[in-house]
Design a protein around this motif. Structure first.
Motif, PDB file in Angstrom:
ATOM      1  N   ILE A   1       0.700  -0.962   0.298  1.00 36.78           N
ATOM      2  CA  ILE A   1       0.193  -0.059  -0.309  1.00 36.78           C
ATOM      3  C   ILE A   1       0.712   1.122  -0.061  1.00 36.78           C
ATOM      4  N   GLY A   2       1.816   1.549   1.023  1.00 36.62           N
ATOM      5  CA  GLY A   2       2.894   2.320   0.579  1.00 36.62           C
ATOM      6  C   GLY A   2       3.502   2.490  -0.516  1.00 36.62           C
ATOM      7  N   PHE A   3       3.834   1.152  -1.080  1.00 34.38           N
ATOM      8  CA  PHE A   3       4.625   1.693  -1.868  1.00 34.38           C
ATOM      9  C   PHE A   3       4.372   2.603  -3.938  1.00 34.38           C
ATOM     10  N   MET A   4       3.126   1.580  -3.308  1.00 29.42           N
ATOM     11  CA  MET A   4       1.278   1.810  -4.611  1.00 29.42           C
ATOM     12  C   MET A   4       1.534   3.459  -5.236  1.00 29.42           C
ATOM     13  N   ILE A   5       2.076   4.022  -3.891  1.00 29.58           N
ATOM     14  CA  ILE A   5       1.178   5.446  -4.351  1.00 29.58           C
ATOM     15  C   ILE A   5       2.880   6.792  -5.260  1.00 29.58           C
ATOM     16  N   ILE A   6       3.893   5.636  -4.749  1.00 29.78           N
ATOM     17  CA  ILE A   6       4.900   6.803  -4.707  1.00 29.78           C
ATOM     18  C   ILE A   6       5.320   6.925  -7.112  1.00 29.78           C
ATOM     19  N   PRO A   7       5.189   6.171  -7.952  1.00 27.27           N
ATOM     20  CA  PRO A   7       4.900   6.415  -8.990  1.00 27.27           C
ATOM     21  C   PRO A   7       3.951   7.613  -9.533  1.00 27.27           C
ATOM     22  N   ARG A   8       2.291   7.238  -9.069  1.00 28.51           N
ATOM     23  CA  ARG A   8       1.850   8.009  -9.268  1.00 28.51           C
ATOM     24  C   ARG A   8       2.043   9.887  -8.833  1.00 28.51           C
ATOM     25  N   THR A   9       2.977   9.796  -7.478  1.00 30.34           N
ATOM     26  CA  THR A   9       2.210  11.130  -7.210  1.00 30.34           C
ATOM     27  C   THR A   9       3.799  11.766  -7.869  1.00 30.34           C
ATOM     28  N   VAL A  10       4.544  11.434  -8.061  1.00 27.46           N
ATOM     29  CA  VAL A  10       5.930  11.522  -8.911  1.00 27.46           C
ATOM     30  C   VAL A  10       5.398  12.731  -9.948  1.00 27.46           C
ATOM     31  N   LYS A  11       4.940  11.389 -10.648  1.00 24.56           N
ATOM     32  CA  LYS A  11       4.470  12.396 -11.360  1.00 24.56           C
ATOM     33  C   LYS A  11       3.065  13.327 -11.628  1.00 24.56           C
ATOM     34  N   LEU A  12       2.334  13.227 -10.749  1.00 30.73           N
ATOM     35  CA  LEU A  12       1.548  14.494  -9.932  1.00 30.73           C
ATOM     36  C   LEU A  12       2.481  15.876 -10.095  1.00 30.73           C
ATOM     37  N   ALA A  13       3.287  15.479  -8.910  1.00 35.48           N
ATOM     38  CA  ALA A  13       3.687  16.231  -8.466  1.00 35.48           C
ATOM     39  C   ALA A  13       5.189  16.882  -9.946  1.00 35.48           C
ATOM     40  N   ARG A  14       4.893  16.242 -10.850  1.00 31.60           N
ATOM     41  CA  ARG A  14       5.600  16.413 -11.760  1.00 31.60           C
ATOM     42  C   ARG A  14       4.984  18.079 -12.484  1.00 31.60           C
ATOM     43  N   GLU A  15       3.552  17.387 -12.460  1.00 29.03           N
ATOM     44  CA  GLU A  15       2.886  18.388 -13.530  1.00 29.03           C
ATOM     45  C   GLU A  15       2.782  19.399 -13.183  1.00 29.03           C
ATOM     46  N   ALA A  16       2.529  19.275 -11.847  1.00 29.37           N
ATOM     47  CA  ALA A  16       2.313  20.678 -10.522  1.00 29.37           C
ATOM     48  C   ALA A  16       3.610  21.417 -10.829  1.00 29.37           C
ATOM     49  N   LEU A  17       4.776  21.198 -10.615  1.00 28.64           N
ATOM     50  CA  LEU A  17       5.993  21.736 -10.527  1.00 28.64           C
ATOM     51  C   LEU A  17       6.420  22.372 -12.226  1.00 28.64           C
ATOM     52  N   ASP A  18       5.615  21.430 -13.248  1.00 29.74           N
ATOM     53  CA  ASP A  18       6.117  22.245 -14.276  1.00 29.74           C
ATOM     54  C   ASP A  18       4.897  23.162 -14.906  1.00 29.74           C
ATOM     55  N   VAL A  19       3.684  23.296 -14.229  1.00 32.94           N
ATOM     56  CA  VAL A  19       3.284  24.669 -14.032  1.00 32.94           C
ATOM     57  C   VAL A  19       3.419  25.764 -13.503  1.00 32.94           C
ATOM     58  N   LEU A  20       3.983  25.583 -11.900  1.00 32.01           N
ATOM     59  CA  LEU A  20       4.119  26.035 -11.519  1.00 32.01           C
ATOM     60  C   LEU A  20       5.925  26.960 -12.165  1.00 32.01           C
ATOM     61  N   LEU A  21       6.298  26.293 -12.519  1.00 34.03           N
ATOM     62  CA  LEU A  21       7.713  26.583 -13.820  1.00 34.03           C
ATOM     63  C   LEU A  21       7.289  27.770 -15.083  1.00 34.03           C
ATOM     64  N   GLU A  22       5.877  27.026 -15.130  1.00 39.32           N
ATOM     65  CA  GLU A  22       5.252  27.662 -16.664  1.00 39.32           C
ATOM     66  C   GLU A  22       6.141  27.592 -17.364  1.00 39.32           C
ATOM     67  N   SER A  23       6.252  26.055 -17.924  1.00 40.61           N
ATOM     68  CA  SER A  23       6.906  25.204 -18.788  1.00 40.61           C
ATOM     69  C   SER A  23       5.334  25.190 -19.957  1.00 40.61           C
ATOM     70  N   ALA A  24       5.908  25.173 -21.060  1.00 41.03           N
ATOM     71  CA  ALA A  24       4.495  24.472 -22.049  1.00 41.03           C
ATOM     72  C   ALA A  24       4.051  23.840 -21.967  1.00 41.03           C
ATOM     73  N   PRO A  25       2.401  24.240 -22.208  1.00 42.18           N
ATOM     74  CA  PRO A  25       1.196  22.810 -22.080  1.00 42.18           C
ATOM     75  C   PRO A  25       1.914  21.930 -22.736  1.00 42.18           C
ATOM     76  N   LYS A  26       0.999  20.659 -22.259  1.00 43.29           N
ATOM     77  CA  LYS A  26       1.388  19.541 -22.756  1.00 43.29           C
ATOM     78  C   LYS A  26       0.081  19.895 -24.337  1.00 43.29           C
ATOM     79  N   GLY A  27       0.946  18.886 -25.506  1.00 39.74           N
ATOM     80  CA  GLY A  27       0.328  19.024 -26.618  1.00 39.74           C
ATOM     81  C   GLY A  27       0.785  20.579 -26.992  1.00 39.74           C
ATOM     82  N   VAL A  28       1.428  21.164 -26.568  1.00 43.85           N
ATOM     83  CA  VAL A  28       1.948  22.255 -26.923  1.00 43.85           C
ATOM     84  C   VAL A  28       2.865  22.805 -27.238  1.00 43.85           C
TER      85      VAL A  28
END
Length: 310
Positions: free
Chosen positions: A196-223
């Motif tokens: 249960i503990g380790f199942m969280i990590i991959p999805r959480t890291v992916k979400l964090a990366r996407e959130a940081l991309d927005v905060l760092l003003e990276s280009a949106p996905k697909g653009v």
């Protein structure tokens, strides 16, 4: 000489993608809090660490859903002269905070599981099975409520991933209870907790990366900015493009600004409005960017600005 074309003018509120799903988030929160109480009681009665871990997930789900709702509330407040996009970024900050919560809970569960290996504890498999099934049923209902919203909003996706991780956790609880019931192997409970503990990590890291991309003003996905540049250069009369920026304010609100150098003869022949219309149509047909600002410049304007700056 410049001209701006801005969809969603500054000073107006911008509805966020998550706001559409506020009612579903509230229902999911109610279900989560109800099952949290049931699972805490079930863990106390059965002695199951896996069930307590699942209850811990439920607690973070509740906190995450509450944060998501608060973020939507603040993100949809009217813009001001100082905050021209309002507090739309609150949804992204909430998604990032959810990631930190998930990682913290995962670490705690792993620690407790190791402790349980060192000091084994008897688990009542029948009660664990019952309360685990209740948790899974509740999670499946919440997932169905959030399924559509998680495709449109990072904030809702954060809440969705928490519930999804908890649903997988409930499955692990059920499997461990069945193993203990059929074999008496008590180690199945802390092993399920680790899963249960380790199942969280991959999805959480992916979400964090996407959130940081927005905060760092990276280009949106697909653009792809290079592709955007090529499309703009293909508009009749456009000779050059500079200061091209594409970023995301919050989920569902991509933004573009660009300086476009236009042939003087073309400007004189068709006018600024016609060129702006062509630019907007070009981008609207190929890219998911609704809020665009263009500055039209005649040939030589950039060199003139450079001399003024020096």
């Amino acid at each position: 000489m410049g001209a701006g074309h801005d969809h969603g003018a500054s000073g107006h509120s911008h509805g966020t993608a998550g706001a559409v799903h506020r009612g579903r988030l509230r229902v999911a929160l109610g279900i989560t809090l109800g099952v949290l109480v049931i699972q805490v009681v079930g863990s106390a009665l059965s002695g199951s660490l896996a069930l307590l871990a699942d209850a811990g997930h439920m607690a973070t789900d509740g906190i995450g859903l509450t944060m998501a709702l608060l973020a939507i509330h603040f993100a949809n407040r009217p813009a001001t002269s100082q905050r021209t996009f309002g507090l739309a970024r609150m949804e992204i900050l909430a998604a990032l905070a959810n990631c930190l919560l998930l990682l913290g809970v995962g670490g705690y569960i792993a620690f407790e599981a190791v402790e349980r290996f060192i000091t084994p504890t008897e688990t009542e498999s029948g009660l664990t099975l019952l309360f685990g099934a209740l948790g899974l049923a509740a999670n499946l209902v919440s997932l169905s409520l959030l399924m559509r919203g998680q495709k449109e909003s990072l904030n809702v996706r954060g809440a969705f991933l928490e519930v999804a991780a908890d649903a997988l956790g409930s499955v692990a609880v059920l499997v461990s209870a069945l193993v203990i019931m059929m074999t008496g192997w008590q180690a199945a409970d802390p092993i399920a907790s680790l899963v249960i503990g380790f199942m969280i990590i991959p999805r959480t890291v992916k979400l964090a990366r996407e959130a940081l991309d927005v905060l760092l003003e990276s280009a949106p996905k697909g653009v792809d900015p290079a592709e955007v540049r090529e499309h703009i250069l293909g508009v009749p009369g456009v000779e050059d493009v500079h200061d091209l920026h594409v970023w995301t304010i919050t989920s569902g609100l991509p933004v573009l600004s660009v300086h476009v150098v236009v042939n003087r003869a073309e400007l004189d022949a068709v006018g600024q409005e016609r060129v702006l219309h062509e630019l907007r149509t070009c981008l609207g047909d190929h890219f998911d960017v609704e809020h665009c600002t263009f500055q039209l410049e005649p040939q030589g304007h950039a060199e003139h600005e450079a001399k003024l700056c020096h």
